[in-house]
Scaffold this active site. Structure first.
Site, PDB file in Angstrom:
ATOM      1  N   ASP A 291      28.648  35.839   4.904  1.00 23.43           N
ATOM      2  CA  ASP A 291      26.938  35.004   4.442  1.00 23.43           C
ATOM      3  C   ASP A 291      26.058  34.687   5.625  1.00 23.43           C
ATOM      4  O   ASP A 291      25.168  34.737   6.316  1.00 23.43           O
ATOM      5  CB  ASP A 291      27.511  34.154   3.501  1.00 23.43           C
ATOM      6  CG  ASP A 291      27.063  34.401   2.002  1.00 23.43           C
ATOM      7  OD1 ASP A 291      27.217  34.912   1.895  1.00 23.43           O
ATOM      8  OD2 ASP A 291      26.623  33.674   1.770  1.00 23.43           O
TER       9      ASP A 291
ATOM     10  N   ASP B 140      37.480  28.528  12.499  1.00 26.60           N
ATOM     11  CA  ASP B 140      36.066  27.552  13.191  1.00 26.60           C
ATOM     12  C   ASP B 140      35.604  28.152  14.454  1.00 26.60           C
ATOM     13  O   ASP B 140      34.097  28.459  14.713  1.00 26.60           O
ATOM     14  CB  ASP B 140      36.696  26.842  13.667  1.00 26.60           C
ATOM     15  CG  ASP B 140      38.702  26.202  13.642  1.00 26.60           C
ATOM     16  OD1 ASP B 140      39.105  27.390  14.542  1.00 26.60           O
ATOM     17  OD2 ASP B 140      38.455  24.995  14.193  1.00 26.60           O
TER      18      ASP B 140
ATOM     19  N   TYR C 170      40.782  31.120  -4.046  1.00 22.81           N
ATOM     20  CA  TYR C 170      39.880  30.672  -5.438  1.00 22.81           C
ATOM     21  C   TYR C 170      41.135  31.533  -6.698  1.00 22.81           C
ATOM     22  O   TYR C 170      40.443  31.444  -7.813  1.00 22.81           O
ATOM     23  CB  TYR C 170      38.808  32.354  -5.077  1.00 22.81           C
ATOM     24  CG  TYR C 170      37.977  31.570  -4.019  1.00 22.81           C
ATOM     25  CD1 TYR C 170      37.756  30.998  -3.567  1.00 22.81           C
ATOM     26  CD2 TYR C 170      36.988  33.074  -4.313  1.00 22.81           C
ATOM     27  CE1 TYR C 170      36.791  30.607  -3.018  1.00 22.81           C
ATOM     28  CE2 TYR C 170      35.491  33.085  -2.231  1.00 22.81           C
ATOM     29  CZ  TYR C 170      35.790  31.223  -2.549  1.00 22.81           C
ATOM     30  OH  TYR C 170      35.211  30.655  -0.994  1.00 22.81           O
TER      31      TYR C 170
ATOM     32  N   LYS D 248      43.302  30.703  10.296  1.00 26.42           N
ATOM     33  CA  LYS D 248      43.598  28.939  10.430  1.00 26.42           C
ATOM     34  C   LYS D 248      45.169  29.115  10.414  1.00 26.42           C
ATOM     35  O   LYS D 248      45.651  27.897   9.923  1.00 26.42           O
ATOM     36  CB  LYS D 248      42.836  28.312   9.613  1.00 26.42           C
ATOM     37  CG  LYS D 248      42.925  27.027   9.921  1.00 26.42           C
ATOM     38  CD  LYS D 248      41.752  26.704  10.782  1.00 26.42           C
ATOM     39  CE  LYS D 248      41.324  25.322  11.516  1.00 26.42           C
ATOM     40  NZ  LYS D 248      40.235  24.665  12.344  1.00 26.42           N
TER      41      LYS D 248
ATOM     42  N   ASP E 271      33.948  34.905   2.954  1.00 20.74           N
ATOM     43  CA  ASP E 271      32.723  34.399   1.989  1.00 20.74           C
ATOM     44  C   ASP E 271      31.890  33.587   2.632  1.00 20.74           C
ATOM     45  O   ASP E 271      30.677  34.022   2.854  1.00 20.74           O
ATOM     46  CB  ASP E 271      33.410  33.685   0.099  1.00 20.74           C
ATOM     47  CG  ASP E 271      32.440  33.290  -0.410  1.00 20.74           C
ATOM     48  OD1 ASP E 271      31.170  33.433  -0.106  1.00 20.74           O
ATOM     49  OD2 ASP E 271      32.850  32.663  -1.872  1.00 20.74           O
TER      50      ASP E 271
END
Ligand code: NAD
Length: 353
Positions: A248, A220, A138, A188, A244
């Site tokens: 959620d 994942d 980001y 990851k 993020d």
């Protein structure tokens, strides 16, 4: 304690007003609290052409803690990117160096029916997700959209320095120490060098916290496990983009995003406290929003910035009590419970305090 109150847009002013009632009640009992309100997001743009007005940033810098509602709205979606409400939010996080985002996903037993998962999968759920907030893809440079070989390409840079990972690791291990002493680091590392470094630093920092059991999970798999068997987790720590998305997803385990608070902390536990949901333009101005996530954000403020755990427990206890009494805003209402407005919910929490 000086609190900068930034209601923002949409339902922001309605829900923040309820949290302010709670603070006013504590103040009336003798708590030394000072509150000052300033615009941010679309309201900042409307007031002074900037989603993070200079005066708002100054107020936030001078305050011990910031209470934020939410920003954004369809009327701002066509503005140039730097002027959009969400940029104000990203900037204040960066300017205040709020690198550690704490998001609890907690299920009140009475709301188990509001979750999209089976009650037995989520009942008793109590997870804390620690998301790094000021780095990663980001913020990494270079970024942009440009023409290469005759076509447009978009690119961003996933980047973490050792020190950025180390400081969020210390926050996460510290929190895990106060909870179930189990920390799962999500990355990851099988594909990304950035994640490889993240994992190495987590293992190094773990040496300072021998009581905490550190585990590692690819993002994942973590996404799958959060839905399959969420109660296996106690504390999770992850980077900005993975956090993020996972936070959620985790929020829905607990029924409504209207229930979930968050804290974003700097190195000295100064923090910005806000519900995880957005400005909900579809219900704004109708006195329908659930203010509990914002009120619970005040509880987090007491826990993490003011280090007043008794008051934090008291606010959380007041929320539990109104839920147990069967009071529900529309988002968490089910047959047999009593539907109340945003302001009625705020009044009920103040009363049960
Ligand atoms: P949203 O979270 O605002 O709303 C999603 C859905 O949840 C809507 O149906 C809404 O009515 C409902 N909802 C949200 N909060 C609620 C509450 N407290 N009580 C009852 N129902 C609630 O997400 P969105 O619709 O994707 O985004 C709307 C705007 O908010 C956009 O401009 C977006 O950019 C912005 N946004 C801001 C933040 C923030 O300020 N931190 C976060 C996410 C989205």
């Amino acid at each position: 304690m000086k609190i900068a109150v930034l209601p923002g847009d949409g339902i922001g002013p309605e829900i923040v007003a309820q949290a302010v009632k709670v603070l006013e009640k504590l103040k009336a009992e003798g708590a030394s609290i000072e509150m000052e309100t300033a615009p941010i997001g679309g309201a900042g743009y409307d007031a002074s052409g900037d989603p993070l007005p200079e005066a708002t940033l100054r107020l936030a810098r001078e305050a011990d803690a910031v209470l934020l509602g939410a920003v954004g709205g369809p009327q701002y979606d066509t503005l140039d990117r730097p002027l959009r409400p969400e940029r104000g939010l990203l900037r204040i996080r960066k300017e205040l160096n709020l690198f550690a985002n704490l998001r609890p996903a907690l299920l009140y037993p009475e709301l188990a029916g509001a979750s999209s998962l089976k009650p037995e999968v989520v009942s008793g759920l109590d997870i804390m997700i620690v998301r790094e907030l000021t780095g990663d893809v980001y913020f990494g440079q270079p970024r942009g959209i440009e023409v290469r070989n005759g076509e447009r390409v978009g690119f961003n840079t996933m980047l973490y320095s050792e020190s950025e990972v180390r400081r969020v690791a210390h926050v996460a291990f510290g929190i895990a120490m106060k909870r179930g002493r189990k920390l799962c680091s999500v990355e990851k590392a099988n594909v990304l060098e950035c994640s490889e470094l993240w994992k190495e630093v987590m293992i190094e920092v773990a040496k300072d916290y021998p009581e905490v059991e550190l585990s590692h999970m690819y993002v994942d798999n973590a996404a799958m496990q959060l839905i399959r068997a969420p109660k296996q987790f106690d504390t999770l720590v992850t980077g900005n983009i993975f956090g993020d998305i996972l936070s959620d997803a985790a929020s829905m385990l607990s029924g409504s995003i209207g229930m979930l608070p968050s804290a974003s902390l700097d190195e000295h536990n100064k923090g910005m406290y806000e519900p995880i949901h957005g400005s909900a333009p579809d219900i704004a101005g109708k006195n329908l929003a659930n203010p509990l996530a914002t009120i619970l954000s005040v509880a987090m403020m007491y826990r993490y910035t003011f280090a007043d755990l008794a008051t934090a427990d008291r606010i959380e206890g007041a929320v539990k009590k109104v839920i147990a009494q069967g009071l529900r805003t529309g988002d968490i209402w089910t047959e047999g419970t009593q539907k109340v407005s945003c302001s009625e919910m705020g009044d009920a929490v103040v009363k049960s305090l």
